[in-house]
Design a protein around this motif. Structure first.
Motif, short mmCIF file in Angstrom:
data_model
loop_
_atom_site.label_atom_id
_atom_site.label_comp_id
_atom_site.label_asym_id
_atom_site.label_seq_id
_atom_site.Cartn_x
_atom_site.Cartn_y
_atom_site.Cartn_z
N ASP A 1 32.59 29.34 -10.09
CA ASP A 1 33.34 28.30 -9.40
C ASP A 1 32.84 28.15 -7.95
N ILE A 2 32.61 29.27 -7.29
CA ILE A 2 32.09 29.24 -5.91
C ILE A 2 30.71 28.60 -5.89
N ASP A 3 29.84 29.01 -6.83
CA ASP A 3 28.49 28.45 -6.89
C ASP A 3 28.52 26.95 -7.18
N ALA A 4 29.40 26.53 -8.08
CA ALA A 4 29.51 25.11 -8.40
C ALA A 4 29.95 24.32 -7.18
N THR A 5 30.91 24.86 -6.44
CA THR A 5 31.38 24.19 -5.23
C THR A 5 30.25 24.06 -4.22
N GLU A 6 29.46 25.10 -4.07
CA GLU A 6 28.32 25.04 -3.14
C GLU A 6 27.31 23.98 -3.57
N SER B 1 28.82 12.20 -10.88
CA SER B 1 30.26 12.50 -10.89
C SER B 1 30.73 12.95 -12.27
N SER B 2 30.13 12.42 -13.34
CA SER B 2 30.52 12.87 -14.69
C SER B 2 30.08 14.32 -14.93
N GLU B 3 28.94 14.71 -14.37
CA GLU B 3 28.50 16.11 -14.49
C GLU B 3 29.44 17.03 -13.72
N ILE B 4 29.90 16.59 -12.57
CA ILE B 4 30.83 17.39 -11.77
C ILE B 4 32.15 17.56 -12.53
N VAL B 5 32.64 16.47 -13.11
CA VAL B 5 33.89 16.52 -13.88
C VAL B 5 33.73 17.47 -15.06
N GLU B 6 32.62 17.38 -15.77
CA GLU B 6 32.37 18.24 -16.93
C GLU B 6 32.27 19.71 -16.51
N LEU B 7 31.60 19.97 -15.41
CA LEU B 7 31.48 21.33 -14.91
C LEU B 7 32.85 21.90 -14.55
N ARG B 8 33.65 21.12 -13.85
CA ARG B 8 35.00 21.58 -13.48
C ARG B 8 35.86 21.82 -14.72
N ARG B 9 35.72 20.94 -15.73
CA ARG B 9 36.49 21.10 -16.96
C ARG B 9 36.09 22.40 -17.69
N ALA B 10 34.77 22.64 -17.76
CA ALA B 10 34.28 23.85 -18.43
C ALA B 10 34.76 25.11 -17.70
N LEU B 11 34.72 25.08 -16.38
CA LEU B 11 35.20 26.23 -15.60
C LEU B 11 36.70 26.44 -15.81
#
Length: 96
Positions: A44-49, A3-13
């Motif tokens: 963003d689409i790739d991250a969501t997938e 979940s921390s990686e997901i949060v970091e990815l969303r923040r970077a995007l």
């Protein structure tokens, strides 16, 4: 993905999206800025997938289907097979 990686990815995007917005304000809607905006959208689409893939159970592989193997012999063909045939790739030369 944690979940921390997901949060970091969303923040970077989100930061990338903000930077592209600033570039659009400065340079307008030029091709380079459009490409950057498209790239951020694609990421963003790739991250969501990936996030969806990580959160759903994996599907099992489809069973393998046996395929018929056709053996083509490497022995010469019977010359009678080519009797009266034109060799089109050889300038009209004809075997007789």
């Amino acid at each position: 993905m944690t979940s921390s990686e997901i949060v970091e990815l969303r923040r970077a995007l989100g930061q990338l999206r903000h930077c592209v917005g600033s570039l659009r304000t400065r340079y307008g809607d030029v091709a380079a800025v459009q490409r950057l905006a498209n790239d951020v959208e694609r990421m963003d689409i790739d991250a969501t997938e990936l996030i969806d893939l990580d959160s759903t159970p994996r599907q099992r592989e489809a069973p393998r289907v046996e395929r018929e193997v056709v053996v083509v012999p490497d022995t010469p063909y019977d010359p009678k097979l080519w009797h009266d045939a034109d060799d089109e790739g050889l300038g009209g030369y004809r075997h007789t």
